[in-house]
Scaffold this motif. Structure first.
Motif, short mmCIF file in Angstrom:
data_model
loop_
_atom_site.label_atom_id
_atom_site.label_comp_id
_atom_site.label_asym_id
_atom_site.label_seq_id
_atom_site.Cartn_x
_atom_site.Cartn_y
_atom_site.Cartn_z
N ALA A 71 12.83 71.85 52.99
CA ALA A 71 11.72 70.89 52.89
C ALA A 71 11.13 70.60 54.27
N VAL A 72 11.99 70.46 55.28
CA VAL A 72 11.51 70.19 56.64
C VAL A 72 10.68 71.38 57.12
N LEU A 73 11.20 72.58 56.93
CA LEU A 73 10.52 73.78 57.44
C LEU A 73 9.20 74.03 56.73
N GLU A 74 9.13 73.64 55.47
CA GLU A 74 7.90 73.86 54.70
C GLU A 74 6.97 72.65 54.74
N GLY A 75 7.42 71.58 55.43
CA GLY A 75 6.60 70.37 55.47
C GLY A 75 6.43 69.74 54.09
N ASP A 76 7.45 69.90 53.24
CA ASP A 76 7.41 69.40 51.87
C ASP A 76 7.97 67.96 51.83
N HIS A 77 7.07 67.00 52.03
CA HIS A 77 7.50 65.60 52.16
C HIS A 77 8.15 65.09 50.88
N LYS A 78 7.69 65.58 49.74
CA LYS A 78 8.21 65.12 48.46
C LYS A 78 9.68 65.54 48.30
N ALA A 79 9.94 66.81 48.58
CA ALA A 79 11.32 67.32 48.47
C ALA A 79 12.22 66.66 49.51
N LEU A 80 11.64 66.39 50.69
CA LEU A 80 12.41 65.74 51.75
C LEU A 80 12.80 64.33 51.32
N ALA A 81 11.85 63.60 50.78
CA ALA A 81 12.13 62.24 50.31
C ALA A 81 13.16 62.27 49.19
N ALA A 82 13.06 63.29 48.33
CA ALA A 82 13.99 63.40 47.20
C ALA A 82 15.42 63.64 47.66
N SER A 83 15.59 64.22 48.86
CA SER A 83 16.96 64.50 49.35
C SER A 83 17.69 63.23 49.76
N GLY A 84 16.93 62.13 49.91
CA GLY A 84 17.54 60.80 50.11
C GLY A 84 18.40 60.67 51.35
N GLU A 85 19.31 59.69 51.30
CA GLU A 85 20.17 59.41 52.46
C GLU A 85 21.08 60.57 52.78
#
Lengths: 334, 334
Positions: free
Chosen positions: A110-124
């Motif tokens: 998610a970080v590498l793809e700039g996928d904010h939604k997936a990043l947020a979904a990964s949570g704490e």
């Protein structure tokens, strides 16, 4: 302090000021010129005056004048994302070549793809994985070098200048004002101590030994006449919420006299400070300025301030509105 | 610092000395009068002179002048048993009424019956049980009050005076001498920080925030407008051997310039200090004086000094013999 020349000093109320030049004493310059002359500034200066005035019933000896400051959102800008998280994201990108597996592995994908939604979904759990991958497994010296290098080139996305220039001028003045009045100033931040120590002395005048923050477990390593301390992939203390009084008790060993924060993550630090005996002072910076900075509080995922706003008045905490109480916001003009 | 009167000061090499009275400058008094003029004193003063001399290639700015001191056996007497262990034993006795089960339970039974053999047999596990029973499960403030109360009446079995008067006069002079030369002095001890903080400022001039030691995990507790930090029955960090560099990195965040110890528990602290770049200084106090204090080293269960003696010379560490290098031992005459 490096000069060996004579330097006449005048001791006033426990503080060191250069003696006035030219004979007659002049009124001291306003120590907080970036603050409007509104209630927060008045409360702050009145408190400092009463605890430093010799003979006052509220006098506090210099040794006990401890002031603690949150960092993110209190001393520097925490929007649109925490600076340390911006650092971590850039480190994931910089390290990606060495970790080909990250292309298919969350939260790194998610970080590498700039996928904010997936990043947020990964949570704490995702956030912890990113922190551990980018902040541990190396010596403290190596980590500090990556922080220093990154700060030299990274720019704030809105202000387009180094993050260390996105610090609040009014708060720099408070730090200097308190030190001039015999206070020791400490940072007590949810960010990691290792991340702040390389630059806090230069930017805030706060030396490494007065920086308290989140810590990882570490391990001593010595070999061939060299030695270091290696950062291990395990959280030691999360210095946020109830972790702040724990960090203060561990590192400082006495109750602060004054505490400055801006979010509910600072609630317990202000509570621990202001429920102690004797005169105490708590202040919350309220982000209210859409034009010069950002406006956020009760519903913000970053720097959420909700319970603090509800209880500040009853607890005697000062709330400083950036829009109304600060003449200047940043230390360098935008 | 509480006086508002004029007080002319003279800045010398980063240190503050009162200006000489009467016009002419006189030679400064010997800052280490309890040290004989033997090699250790010469090495110590030569090191301080070179790192504080402006323009010297070895000059170190005041902010980086960090000196760390072990406590037991370095600043105060650790024989015939560690002071903190004497405290723990007295606390077990004082708490025995509330713990009738201790009569039949080791290691408490051994403590209550004065059975040294059974106590020794309980080993590190027994020691940990005693520490946890006497040092945890209360607020930091409550614990500190028990330390203060105990020190007021407890007496050293050999010297028959308060433990806080069993501190080494030559080391008090080193602490003051370094501070006068712009150093920040820290304690880095295997003893617990909570045990030292209530008295270290008064006895050593070292404030709580400069006391690093063994720590327990703690927990924040707030209720009804009061708050505190409670000591929990879990070790957080054992600040001894390799734990000392870990404690230094966590609390101080930079390499010390000078380190003072007396046992192999200080080996890694001296190594971490003296293997860093630039000028560094390490000193071991060697207990060699059967008459005025105690003589012990390689075979002592308390304050064992074996590897340190073997390697001091190659590592450039100074070994100060109490018998040969100290004119006076204790701060108060025996």
């Amino acid at each position: 302090m490096r000069s060996a020349s004579f330097f006449p000093l005048l001791l006033v109320g426990g503080a060191l000021f250069p003696a006035p030049v030219g004979g007659a004493r002049t009124a001291p310059a306003d120590p907080l010129p970036s603050w409007n002359d509104t209630a927060p500034k008045k409360a702050l200066t009145a408190f400092v005056a009463k605890v430093t005035k010799d003979g006052s019933p509220d006098f506090v000896p210099p040794a006990e004048r401890v002031a603690v400051f949150d960092n993110d959102g209190t001393l520097w800008c925490e929007q649109p994302i925490y600076v340390q998280f911006a650092f971590a994201i850039d480190r994931v990108k910089a390290l990606a070549d060495k970790h080909p597996e990250w292309k298919d592995q969350q939260p790194f994908k998610a970080v590498l793809e700039g996928d904010h939604k997936a990043l947020a979904a990964s949570g704490e759990k995702g956030l912890a994985a990113i922190l551990i991958a980018t902040h541990t497994g190396m010596s403290i010296e190596e980590f500090e070098a990556t922080v220093t290098d990154w700060l030299a080139t990274a720019r704030h996305p809105k202000y387009e200048r180094p993050y260390t220039e996105c610090v609040y001028q009014p708060m720099l003045e408070v730090l200097a004002y308190l030190r001039a009045n015999g206070f020791k100033t400490f940072i007590v931040s949810g960010g990691t101590a290792d991340f702040m120590r390389p630059w806090a002395e230069k930017v805030y005048g706060v030396p490494p030994e007065q920086v308290v923050g989140t810590t990882f477990k570490t391990k001593y390593a010595a070999k061939d006449g060299k030695s270091t301390v290696v950062i291990e992939p395990h959280i030691d203390l999360i210095d946020d919420h109830a972790g702040k009084p724990v960090g203060i008790a561990r590192a400082i060993g006495r109750r602060p006299l004054m505490a400055f924060g801006n979010s509910d993550g600072d609630f317990e630090m202000l509570e621990y400070t202001t429920t102690a005996k004797g005169p105490r002072f708590g202040l919350l910076v309220h982000h209210t300025d859409t034009e010069r900075e950002f406006a956020y509080d009760r519903k913000s995922p970053i720097g959420k301030l909700d319970r603090g706003l509800d209880e500040a008045s009853n607890r005697g905490w000062v709330v400083a509105s950036i829009k109304d109480d600060w003449k200047t916001v940043f230390s360098t003009k935008k």
